[in-house]
Motif scaffolding. Structure first.
Motif, PDB file in Angstrom:
ATOM      1  N   LEU A 179       1.590   9.184  18.427  1.00 33.05           N
ATOM      2  CA  LEU A 179       1.147  10.555  18.189  1.00 33.05           C
ATOM      3  C   LEU A 179       0.243  10.647  16.972  1.00 33.05           C
ATOM      4  N   GLY A 180      -0.162   9.522  16.441  1.00 36.01           N
ATOM      5  CA  GLY A 180      -1.124   9.526  15.348  1.00 36.01           C
ATOM      6  C   GLY A 180      -0.568  10.006  14.026  1.00 36.01           C
ATOM      7  N   PRO A 181       0.275   9.203  13.374  1.00 34.50           N
ATOM      8  CA  PRO A 181       0.836   9.643  12.096  1.00 34.50           C
ATOM      9  C   PRO A 181      -0.256   9.834  11.058  1.00 34.50           C
ATOM     10  N   ASP A 182      -0.031  10.786  10.189  1.00 31.41           N
ATOM     11  CA  ASP A 182      -0.990  11.013   9.125  1.00 31.41           C
ATOM     12  C   ASP A 182      -0.653  10.139   7.920  1.00 31.41           C
ATOM     13  N   GLU A 183      -1.523  10.151   6.951  1.00 32.20           N
ATOM     14  CA  GLU A 183      -1.357   9.301   5.767  1.00 32.20           C
ATOM     15  C   GLU A 183      -0.035   9.585   5.048  1.00 32.20           C
ATOM     16  N   GLU A 184       0.330  10.840   4.942  1.00 29.89           N
ATOM     17  CA  GLU A 184       1.567  11.202   4.244  1.00 29.89           C
ATOM     18  C   GLU A 184       2.789  10.619   4.961  1.00 29.89           C
ATOM     19  N   THR A 185       2.787  10.664   6.276  1.00 34.01           N
ATOM     20  CA  THR A 185       3.893  10.100   7.050  1.00 34.01           C
ATOM     21  C   THR A 185       3.997   8.602   6.823  1.00 34.01           C
ATOM     22  N   ILE A 186       2.861   7.920   6.798  1.00 38.53           N
ATOM     23  CA  ILE A 186       2.849   6.482   6.557  1.00 38.53           C
ATOM     24  C   ILE A 186       3.385   6.179   5.162  1.00 38.53           C
ATOM     25  N   ARG A 187       2.966   6.951   4.177  1.00 36.52           N
ATOM     26  CA  ARG A 187       3.466   6.743   2.811  1.00 36.52           C
ATOM     27  C   ARG A 187       4.992   6.908   2.753  1.00 36.52           C
ATOM     28  N   ILE A 188       5.492   7.901   3.452  1.00 36.25           N
ATOM     29  CA  ILE A 188       6.939   8.138   3.476  1.00 36.25           C
ATOM     30  C   ILE A 188       7.653   6.968   4.147  1.00 36.25           C
ATOM     31  N   ARG A 229       3.670  -2.367  -0.652  1.00 35.64           N
ATOM     32  CA  ARG A 229       2.876  -1.525   0.251  1.00 35.64           C
ATOM     33  C   ARG A 229       1.585  -2.237   0.638  1.00 35.64           C
ATOM     34  N   ARG A 230       0.904  -2.824  -0.340  1.00 33.72           N
ATOM     35  CA  ARG A 230      -0.342  -3.547  -0.061  1.00 33.72           C
ATOM     36  C   ARG A 230      -0.083  -4.737   0.876  1.00 33.72           C
ATOM     37  N   ALA A 231       1.007  -5.452   0.633  1.00 34.48           N
ATOM     38  CA  ALA A 231       1.317  -6.627   1.454  1.00 34.48           C
ATOM     39  C   ALA A 231       1.611  -6.224   2.896  1.00 34.48           C
ATOM     40  N   VAL A 232       2.387  -5.157   3.079  1.00 37.82           N
ATOM     41  CA  VAL A 232       2.719  -4.702   4.436  1.00 37.82           C
ATOM     42  C   VAL A 232       1.453  -4.263   5.163  1.00 37.82           C
ATOM     43  N   VAL A 233       0.619  -3.491   4.490  1.00 35.19           N
ATOM     44  CA  VAL A 233      -0.626  -3.021   5.100  1.00 35.19           C
ATOM     45  C   VAL A 233      -1.534  -4.202   5.436  1.00 35.19           C
ATOM     46  N   ASP A 234      -1.576  -5.199   4.564  1.00 30.42           N
ATOM     47  CA  ASP A 234      -2.414  -6.373   4.812  1.00 30.42           C
ATOM     48  C   ASP A 234      -1.938  -7.131   6.052  1.00 30.42           C
ATOM     49  N   VAL A 235      -0.636  -7.304   6.189  1.00 30.68           N
ATOM     50  CA  VAL A 235      -0.090  -7.982   7.365  1.00 30.68           C
ATOM     51  C   VAL A 235      -0.417  -7.181   8.627  1.00 30.68           C
ATOM     52  N   LEU A 236      -0.242  -5.881   8.572  1.00 29.83           N
ATOM     53  CA  LEU A 236      -0.545  -5.051   9.738  1.00 29.83           C
ATOM     54  C   LEU A 236      -2.023  -5.122  10.108  1.00 29.83           C
ATOM     55  N   PRO A 256      -8.040  -1.719  13.044  1.00 34.52           N
ATOM     56  CA  PRO A 256      -6.896  -1.101  12.373  1.00 34.52           C
ATOM     57  C   PRO A 256      -7.054   0.414  12.273  1.00 34.52           C
ATOM     58  N   PRO A 257      -5.955   1.153  12.298  1.00 33.83           N
ATOM     59  CA  PRO A 257      -6.025   2.608  12.160  1.00 33.83           C
ATOM     60  C   PRO A 257      -6.645   3.016  10.821  1.00 33.83           C
ATOM     61  N   ARG A 258      -7.220   4.203  10.793  1.00 34.27           N
ATOM     62  CA  ARG A 258      -7.865   4.722   9.578  1.00 34.27           C
ATOM     63  C   ARG A 258      -6.935   4.797   8.376  1.00 34.27           C
ATOM     64  N   TRP A 259      -5.676   5.112   8.631  1.00 33.59           N
ATOM     65  CA  TRP A 259      -4.757   5.298   7.511  1.00 33.59           C
ATOM     66  C   TRP A 259      -4.627   4.045   6.667  1.00 33.59           C
ATOM     67  N   MET A 260      -4.911   2.870   7.223  1.00 34.19           N
ATOM     68  CA  MET A 260      -4.773   1.636   6.452  1.00 34.19           C
ATOM     69  C   MET A 260      -5.702   1.624   5.248  1.00 34.19           C
ATOM     70  N   ALA A 261      -6.907   2.100   5.421  1.00 32.52           N
ATOM     71  CA  ALA A 261      -7.851   2.164   4.297  1.00 32.52           C
ATOM     72  C   ALA A 261      -7.417   3.243   3.307  1.00 32.52           C
ATOM     73  N   GLU A 262      -6.921   4.353   3.832  1.00 35.82           N
ATOM     74  CA  GLU A 262      -6.524   5.480   2.983  1.00 35.82           C
ATOM     75  C   GLU A 262      -5.278   5.160   2.163  1.00 35.82           C
ATOM     76  N   ILE A 263      -4.370   4.418   2.734  1.00 33.39           N
ATOM     77  CA  ILE A 263      -3.081   4.163   2.090  1.00 33.39           C
ATOM     78  C   ILE A 263      -3.227   3.234   0.877  1.00 33.39           C
ATOM     79  N   GLU A 264      -4.283   2.430   0.865  1.00 27.72           N
ATOM     80  CA  GLU A 264      -4.456   1.477  -0.228  1.00 27.72           C
ATOM     81  C   GLU A 264      -5.107   2.098  -1.450  1.00 27.72           C
TER      82      GLU A 264
END
Length: 122
Positions: free
Chosen positions: A68-77, A95-102, A113-121
């Motif tokens: 359903l397309g989680p937003d950046e805040e949901t990913i952070r949580i 957080r950086r390591a998990v995002v890098d693996v994904l 990769p989904p857009r949130w990956m760039a935003e979350i870092e």
């Protein structure tokens, strides 16, 4: 240490409404672990579902959020929940390591990769 923030109930309700529109009330209720009537009543903005009902709804959201397309805040949580208990510097590193693996997993399958990956870092 602060307790992790929960996904806002209105975000969960919105996702559940989309799931009901897509799949129907009965299948959505089954996926949440509720009766169709109970789910329908819980989606009423004026209602305050019991804490156990809110937990079921949020757990469904975490399991089904990707589709359903989680937003950046949901990913952070979600990442905060996974890394809960770590000191801030280690949480940032985790957080950086998990995002890098994904990111590598997405790219290895040929998917962008989904857009949130760039935003979350940031």
């Amino acid at each position: 240490m602060k307790a992790p923030r929960q996904v806002a109930l209105d975000v969960v309700r919105q996702a559940l409404r989309a799931a009901i529109e897509r799949d129907g009330l009965r299948p959505a209720a089954r996926a949440v672990g509720m009766t169709p009537t109970g789910l329908a009543k819980s989606l009423d903005e004026a209602a305050t579902p019991r804490s156990s009902t809110q937990r079921k709804m949020r757990e469904w959201y975490v399991r089904n959020g990707r589709g359903l397309g989680p937003d950046e805040e949901t990913i952070r949580i979600a990442l905060g929940l996974l890394l809960e208990g770590l000191p801030d510097p280690a949480m940032t590193e985790g957080r950086r390591a998990v995002v890098d693996v994904l990111r590598r997993v997405y790219r290895s399958t040929g998917m962008e990769p989904p857009r949130w990956m760039a935003e979350i870092e940031e």
